[in-house]
Scaffold this motif. Structure first.
Motif, PDB file in Angstrom:
ATOM      1  N   GLU A 246       0.845  -1.183   0.000  1.00 49.07           N
ATOM      2  CA  GLU A 246       0.000   0.000   0.000  1.00 49.07           C
ATOM      3  C   GLU A 246       0.882   1.235   0.000  1.00 49.07           C
ATOM      4  O   GLU A 246       1.823   1.333   0.790  1.00 49.07           O
ATOM      5  N   ASN A 249      -3.055   5.494   0.455  1.00 43.98           N
ATOM      6  CA  ASN A 249      -4.243   4.654   0.615  1.00 43.98           C
ATOM      7  C   ASN A 249      -4.473   3.771  -0.600  1.00 43.98           C
ATOM      8  O   ASN A 249      -5.538   3.165  -0.741  1.00 43.98           O
ATOM      9  N   LYS A 535     -10.433  -1.017   4.035  1.00 46.56           N
ATOM     10  CA  LYS A 535     -10.711   0.425   4.085  1.00 46.56           C
ATOM     11  C   LYS A 535     -12.021   0.745   4.803  1.00 46.56           C
ATOM     12  O   LYS A 535     -12.060   1.666   5.631  1.00 46.56           O
ATOM     13  N   THR A 538     -11.533   0.818   8.529  1.00 48.37           N
ATOM     14  CA  THR A 538     -10.896   2.051   9.004  1.00 48.37           C
ATOM     15  C   THR A 538     -11.898   3.202   9.023  1.00 48.37           C
ATOM     16  O   THR A 538     -11.906   4.022   9.958  1.00 48.37           O
ATOM     17  N   GLU A 539     -12.753   3.263   8.012  1.00 49.16           N
ATOM     18  CA  GLU A 539     -13.750   4.330   7.952  1.00 49.16           C
ATOM     19  C   GLU A 539     -14.758   4.232   9.096  1.00 49.16           C
ATOM     20  O   GLU A 539     -15.300   5.246   9.542  1.00 49.16           O
TER      21      GLU A 539
END
Length: 635
Positions: A246, A249, A535, A538-539
């Motif tokens: 990565e 992002n 992702k 994480t959000e």
């Protein structure tokens, strides 16, 4: 006790005072200045206001003597050990959460570190620093996963020397007993690593100092048997390993290629290279798993590759070596993929056995389907349809027919979904379900039937059609109980039937010990299946943190189930995102026991459990917590 702690040369820059005299014990300040010789080690360091609660004690066993450093809660922070009774420390041991995670060793007793070991939750690496300059020159123990991480580090740091330590060498060739031809091919593929590294990085736009290794990705390793004639013994090989990375992002792939086990060390047989942009190539096996042309029926030995086949293979290798850069644009990428498919089609026609034809056809189908799905070969969909029709005409009973059909369906579904407007997506899903159902009925005995059945069930579940989902999960579980899809289907049925039932979930804690959800009876518990690479996970964190801070005092708890393949990056992620609740971790990621038990396919997946330990919701969303939690906590 008269033991000297010697500040090794590799740590000379950290020395603030001479080594203590033999009769003296070291001070706490002195010993806490020691750091691992290698930089990627996380160890416990007491906070400044906790130093007065730390202490140093003399430690003696029947074989060793030295000092142990204890933290404010009595946990071990360091050990400085004399292993041979010469009154000089020759091992520096470092701890995290009470476990030794790293050890520096002076094996030749010259007061310089020449070996470094990662232990317990720190990993399994064992490196040798032969010239004692603080850098690993070779490895005594290195797993395939850790080798992939080291390879990515070598790329990001443009470190040809570190890369050299990961590549197969002449000594490895002798150790494995490789044939002269095989050994020469492998050594040629890793020759001039510095030049090749520069060439790879010059073409790359995705790898830089900010690139982070995320995880190792490959199918299971295979065995090349000794009677294949490539080595005097069996070879353990990963055919085409990848590292998932990565940058910022943005996720990416680094192709490691073929890897071979030499003793306790997994070695690379080529210089790794990033797969750039939207172009993902499915390449041939390497030197060790290169297909051979079968012998005539009944013959025990393989015949040589015909000149025609050899010429096509060479052309294919040259074509792959000259792949266009991602910036070349769609026409160049499409032309590259079309030419590659042409070469593979020639290979299919040139080989002489059905087995080889199936193998090369499958590789051609994989390459075209992937290129279609990434937008690098739009015309490839028509070509897949032609291959499917030709296979059905020429080899109607072969495994390649259902395989080509399924890969064509996947590619066509992606194309349709990408082209659909928002109000058209439901129709695309209906088409996909109908195609999967027809495929599962027609090709129920094929090798890809289990995957198709599971995809059919999962698509119904996502669409909210739970009765249909359960029907198809049951079908794949009954027909393929030992396969991965069947095991996951059994887990998915268990998950869909959780509401109103006690939750059974236990495992090793991410920071040691064991965690059982039953220990949290009397509290409302949110169970979160998550991973650092996810992702949406994480959000969701800000909302989860808010709920945790607001309601923890009222009897609310969160239990994470971490599905990272390893925990190399997990601790840093948890600190960065201020995650304070406990976590279960079982090695294996999405193949781990918790993931299979509940048929976890997408992340995050969250269960909400009431004070009696029963599941209230098996699919709660972070946004639901604001309204659901206050009511549950009042009961």
């Amino acid at each position: 006790m008269r033991i000297r702690i010697v500040f090794p040369a590799a740590l000379a820059g950290l020395v603030l005072a001479p080594a203590p005299a033999p009769a003296q014990s070291p001070t706490l300040e002195q010993v806490l200045k020691f750091r691992p010789a290698q930089k990627d080690v996380e160890i416990d360091v007491p906070a400044p206001d906790q130093l007065d609660k730390c202490k140093i004690e003399v430690e003696r066993t029947t074989k060793t003597s030295g000092w142990v450093v204890l933290g404010p809660e009595g946990q071990i922070l360091r050990r400085f050990v004399d292993t041979d009774g010469d009154n000089t420390v020759d091992q520096w041991r470092y701890y995290r959460h009470g476990l030794e995670v790293y050890r520096d060793i002076d094996s030749n007793k010259n007061n310089k570190i020449d070996q470094s070991r990662w232990l317990n939750t720190g990993g399994s690496r064992w490196g040798v620093d032969a010239d004692e300059d603080g850098r690993i020159d070779s490895w005594k123990v290195l797993s395939a996963e850790e080798a992939s991480r080291e390879a990515v580090r070598a790329l990001t740091q443009r470190d040809a020397r570190a890369l050299q330590a990961l590549l197969i060498d002449a000594e490895d060739v002798r150790t494995l007993g490789l044939s002269k031809e095989t050994g020469e091919k492998l050594l040629e593929s890793v020759a001039r690593p510095e030049t090749r590294l520069q060439e790879v990085l010059a073409k790359s736009r995705s790898i830089g100092p900010g690139t982070n290794w995320m995880r190792f990705d490959s199918s299971s390793p295979g065995i090349v048997p000794a009677d294949d004639g490539k080595a005097s013994g069996d070879l353990f090989v990963y055919e085409n390993a990848m590292a998932i990375v990565e940058t910022g992002n943005k996720p990416g792939l680094v192709q490691l290629g073929e890897m071979v086990r030499v003793g306790n060390v997994w070695k690379l047989t080529q210089v790794p290279r990033p797969l750039e942009g939207e172009k993902v190539e499915i390449t041939m096996g390497g030197v060790l798993m290169q297909p051979e042309i079968a012998a005539a029926a009944g013959g025990p030995a393989a015949v040589a590759i015909t000149p025609k086949v050899q010429k096509i293979l060479e052309d294919l290798q040259k074509h792959d070596a000259n792949a266009p850069a991602p910036t070349a644009g769609p026409p160049a990428l499409a032309a590259y993929n079309e030419k590659r498919a042409d070469l593979l089609a020639l290979l299919v026609e040139a080989v002489e056995t059905d087995q080889e034809r199936e193998q090369w056809t499958q590789q051609m189908v994989d390459g075209i389907a992937t290129a279609v799905q990434t937008g690098a070969y739009p015309a490839g969909l028509v070509r897949l349809q032609q291959i499917e029709a030709d296979a059905a005409r020429r080899q109607p009973k072969s495994a390649i027919v259902p395989y080509a059909t399924y890969r064509r369906l996947q590619a066509e579904y992606t194309v349709r979904l990408q082209a659909a407007q928002e109000d058209e997506r439901a129709k695309v899903q209906e088409w996909w379900l109908a195609q999967l159902q027809a495929f599962a009925k027609e090709h129920s005995k094929s090798e890809v039937a289990a995957e198709a059945l599971f995809q059919l069930a999962f698509t119904h579940e996502v669409a909210g059609q739970l009765e249909e989902a359960l029907k198809w999960y049951a079908a794949v579980a009954a027909a393929h109980p030992e396969e991965d899809a069947g095991i996951r289907a059994t887990g998915a049925m268990h998950r869909l039937d959780l509401n109103g039932k006690p939750l059974e979930l236990a495992g090793a804690g991410l920071r040691g010990g064991n965690i059982d959800v039953r220990q949290l009876r009397g509290k409302v518990v949110l169970v979160v299946f998550w991973a650092t690479w996810c992702k949406p996970c994480t959000e969701d964190l800000p909302r989860l943190r808010d709920a945790y801070e607001q309601h923890r005092g009222q009897g609310f708890e969160i239990l994470g189930v971490n599905l990272d393949g390893t925990t190399d990056e997990t601790d840093a992620y948890i600190r960065q995102h201020r995650v304070t609740w406990p976590h279960i971790h079982d090695p294996g990621g999405l193949q781990s026991a918790p993931a299979r038990t509940f048929g976890i396919v997408s992340l995050p997946t969250m269960f909400l459990v009431d004070k009696e330990g029963k599941v209230v919701s098996r699919s709660v969303a972070a946004d639901d917590l604001k309204t659901v939690l206050p009511e549950m906590l009042k009961k």
